[in-house]
Write a protein that holds these residues in place. Structure first.
Motif, PDB file in Angstrom:
ATOM      1  N   UNK A  47      28.468  71.721  55.353  1.00 29.26           N
ATOM      2  CA  UNK A  47      27.853  70.508  54.363  1.00 29.26           C
ATOM      3  C   UNK A  47      28.128  70.918  52.918  1.00 29.26           C
ATOM      4  N   UNK A  48      27.951  70.156  52.015  1.00 25.21           N
ATOM      5  CA  UNK A  48      27.938  70.464  50.644  1.00 25.21           C
ATOM      6  C   UNK A  48      27.504  69.140  49.940  1.00 25.21           C
ATOM      7  N   UNK A  49      26.874  69.633  48.814  1.00 23.98           N
ATOM      8  CA  UNK A  49      26.272  68.549  48.015  1.00 23.98           C
ATOM      9  C   UNK A  49      26.868  68.833  46.318  1.00 23.98           C
ATOM     10  N   UNK A  50      26.801  67.984  45.663  1.00 26.47           N
ATOM     11  CA  UNK A  50      26.830  68.172  44.312  1.00 26.47           C
ATOM     12  C   UNK A  50      26.296  67.022  43.255  1.00 26.47           C
ATOM     13  N   UNK A  51      25.988  67.435  42.310  1.00 26.71           N
ATOM     14  CA  UNK A  51      25.440  66.764  41.043  1.00 26.71           C
ATOM     15  C   UNK A  51      26.218  66.809  39.726  1.00 26.71           C
ATOM     16  N   UNK A  52      26.733  65.462  39.409  1.00 27.31           N
ATOM     17  CA  UNK A  52      27.429  65.674  38.253  1.00 27.31           C
ATOM     18  C   UNK A  52      26.372  65.014  37.031  1.00 27.31           C
ATOM     19  N   UNK A  53      26.726  66.133  35.828  1.00 24.13           N
ATOM     20  CA  UNK A  53      25.880  65.784  34.899  1.00 24.13           C
ATOM     21  C   UNK A  53      26.903  65.806  33.488  1.00 24.13           C
ATOM     22  N   UNK A  54      26.551  65.504  32.328  1.00 19.39           N
ATOM     23  CA  UNK A  54      27.091  65.518  31.137  1.00 19.39           C
ATOM     24  C   UNK A  54      27.764  66.656  31.086  1.00 19.39           C
ATOM     25  N   UNK A  55      27.583  67.808  31.281  1.00 21.35           N
ATOM     26  CA  UNK A  55      28.216  69.211  31.199  1.00 21.35           C
ATOM     27  C   UNK A  55      28.964  69.508  32.108  1.00 21.35           C
ATOM     28  N   UNK A  56      28.950  68.914  33.303  1.00 22.36           N
ATOM     29  CA  UNK A  56      29.999  69.116  34.437  1.00 22.36           C
ATOM     30  C   UNK A  56      29.425  68.840  35.690  1.00 22.36           C
ATOM     31  N   UNK A  57      29.834  69.460  36.587  1.00 24.26           N
ATOM     32  CA  UNK A  57      29.241  69.350  37.946  1.00 24.26           C
ATOM     33  C   UNK A  57      28.850  70.432  38.517  1.00 24.26           C
ATOM     34  N   UNK A  58      27.633  70.660  39.234  1.00 20.79           N
ATOM     35  CA  UNK A  58      27.192  71.748  39.844  1.00 20.79           C
ATOM     36  C   UNK A  58      27.083  71.552  41.586  1.00 20.79           C
ATOM     37  N   UNK A  59      27.390  72.346  42.320  1.00 20.48           N
ATOM     38  CA  UNK A  59      27.744  71.857  43.849  1.00 20.48           C
ATOM     39  C   UNK A  59      27.082  73.206  44.534  1.00 20.48           C
ATOM     40  N   UNK A  60      26.861  72.718  45.847  1.00 24.28           N
ATOM     41  CA  UNK A  60      26.341  73.944  46.718  1.00 24.28           C
ATOM     42  C   UNK A  60      27.103  73.754  48.072  1.00 24.28           C
ATOM     43  N   UNK A  61      27.055  74.502  48.892  1.00 23.08           N
ATOM     44  CA  UNK A  61      27.926  74.368  50.222  1.00 23.08           C
ATOM     45  C   UNK A  61      27.509  75.366  51.008  1.00 23.08           C
ATOM     46  N   UNK A  62      27.526  74.870  52.447  1.00 23.32           N
ATOM     47  CA  UNK A  62      26.923  75.903  53.680  1.00 23.32           C
ATOM     48  C   UNK A  62      28.021  75.390  54.958  1.00 23.32           C
ATOM     49  N   UNK A  63      27.913  76.545  55.614  1.00 21.50           N
ATOM     50  CA  UNK A  63      28.827  76.616  56.833  1.00 21.50           C
ATOM     51  C   UNK A  63      28.493  77.657  57.592  1.00 21.50           C
ATOM     52  N   UNK A  64      28.454  77.347  59.131  1.00 17.30           N
ATOM     53  CA  UNK A  64      28.289  78.234  60.076  1.00 17.30           C
ATOM     54  C   UNK A  64      28.760  77.979  61.356  1.00 17.30           C
ATOM     55  N   UNK A  65      29.071  79.095  62.129  1.00 15.82           N
ATOM     56  CA  UNK A  65      29.727  78.936  63.461  1.00 15.82           C
ATOM     57  C   UNK A  65      29.166  79.630  64.582  1.00 15.82           C
ATOM     58  N   UNK A  66      29.419  79.166  65.681  1.00 11.53           N
ATOM     59  CA  UNK A  66      28.838  79.925  67.042  1.00 11.53           C
ATOM     60  C   UNK A  66      29.680  79.908  68.228  1.00 11.53           C
ATOM     61  N   UNK A  67      29.930  80.911  68.968  1.00 12.30           N
ATOM     62  CA  UNK A  67      30.659  80.989  70.179  1.00 12.30           C
ATOM     63  C   UNK A  67      30.038  81.775  71.000  1.00 12.30           C
ATOM     64  N   UNK A  68      30.169  81.321  72.189  1.00  9.90           N
ATOM     65  CA  UNK A  68      29.772  82.299  73.568  1.00  9.90           C
ATOM     66  C   UNK A  68      30.628  82.031  74.821  1.00  9.90           C
ATOM     67  N   UNK A  69      30.676  83.025  75.717  1.00  9.99           N
ATOM     68  CA  UNK A  69      31.507  83.015  76.928  1.00  9.99           C
ATOM     69  C   UNK A  69      30.758  83.675  77.754  1.00  9.99           C
ATOM     70  N   UNK A  70      30.580  83.275  78.906  1.00  9.99           N
ATOM     71  CA  UNK A  70      29.551  83.935  80.034  1.00  9.99           C
ATOM     72  C   UNK A  70      30.430  85.252  80.210  1.00  9.99           C
ATOM     73  N   UNK A  71      31.838  85.026  80.707  1.00  7.46           N
ATOM     74  CA  UNK A  71      32.385  86.372  81.219  1.00  7.46           C
ATOM     75  C   UNK A  71      33.535  86.805  80.473  1.00  7.46           C
ATOM     76  N   UNK A  72      33.771  86.095  79.289  1.00  9.42           N
ATOM     77  CA  UNK A  72      34.972  86.278  78.624  1.00  9.42           C
ATOM     78  C   UNK A  72      34.655  86.722  77.378  1.00  9.42           C
ATOM     79  N   UNK A  73      35.299  86.539  76.225  1.00  9.52           N
ATOM     80  CA  UNK A  73      35.515  87.042  74.926  1.00  9.52           C
ATOM     81  C   UNK A  73      35.178  85.779  74.182  1.00  9.52           C
TER      82      UNK A  73
END
Length: 144
Positions: A47-73
């Motif tokens: 996800x990401x968000x941005x705010x555009x102002x007279x002096x430029x743009x400020x932004x934020x970003x976030x990301x995540x991951x998850x994995x699982x295996x019963x008997x593997x890798x």
């Protein structure tokens, strides 16, 4: 001895008010996906968000991951990169159990006035057709 009323008074006197930023244009974007097969699963989100102002743009970003295996890798990773022209994040997740696997990948970025997030996920069981999905989201901030 300081009473609770005294603490509240000191907090109100010494706190600095936080003013909301006035944005000319704002935007948010995001995507997510998951895949599962057999005893494996993989999920990613960005996800990401941005705010555009007279002096430029400020932004934020976030990301995540998850994995699982019963008997593997399984493995998952997230990377965030920033430079003067672009803010980006990438998350990957993969799980394998013998020939069965699940994987997901999300790429999110803020570049100039464009915000983009794309997720691709896939799962596969040997002898069967792979199951795939793609989620794509793009937002372009209006020009002032």
């Amino acid at each position: 001895m300081i009473t609770m009323a005294g603490i509240a008074l000191l907090a109100s006197v010494f706190s600095t008010p936080v003013l909301a930023q006035d944005c000319i244009a704002t935007g948010t974007v995001g995507s997510a996906g998951s895949a599962a097969a057999g005893g494996t699963s993989a999920s990613t989100v960005g996800t990401a968000g941005a705010c555009q102002k007279d002096g430029g743009t400020t932004a934020s970003i976030g990301s995540a991951s998850s994995a699982a295996a019963a008997d593997g890798k399984s493995k998952s990773q997230t990377k965030v990169n920033e430079n003067p022209k672009q803010l980006s994040a990438q998350s990957r997740a993969q799980a394998m159990d013998k020939g069965t696997f699940s994987k997901s990948q999300t790429k999110t970025r803020v570049k100039g006035d464009e915000l983009q997030s794309r997720t691709r996920s896939m799962s596969h069981v040997p002898g069967e057709k792979p199951v795939k999905s793609t989620t794509d989201s793009i937002v372009v901030l209006p020009q002032p």
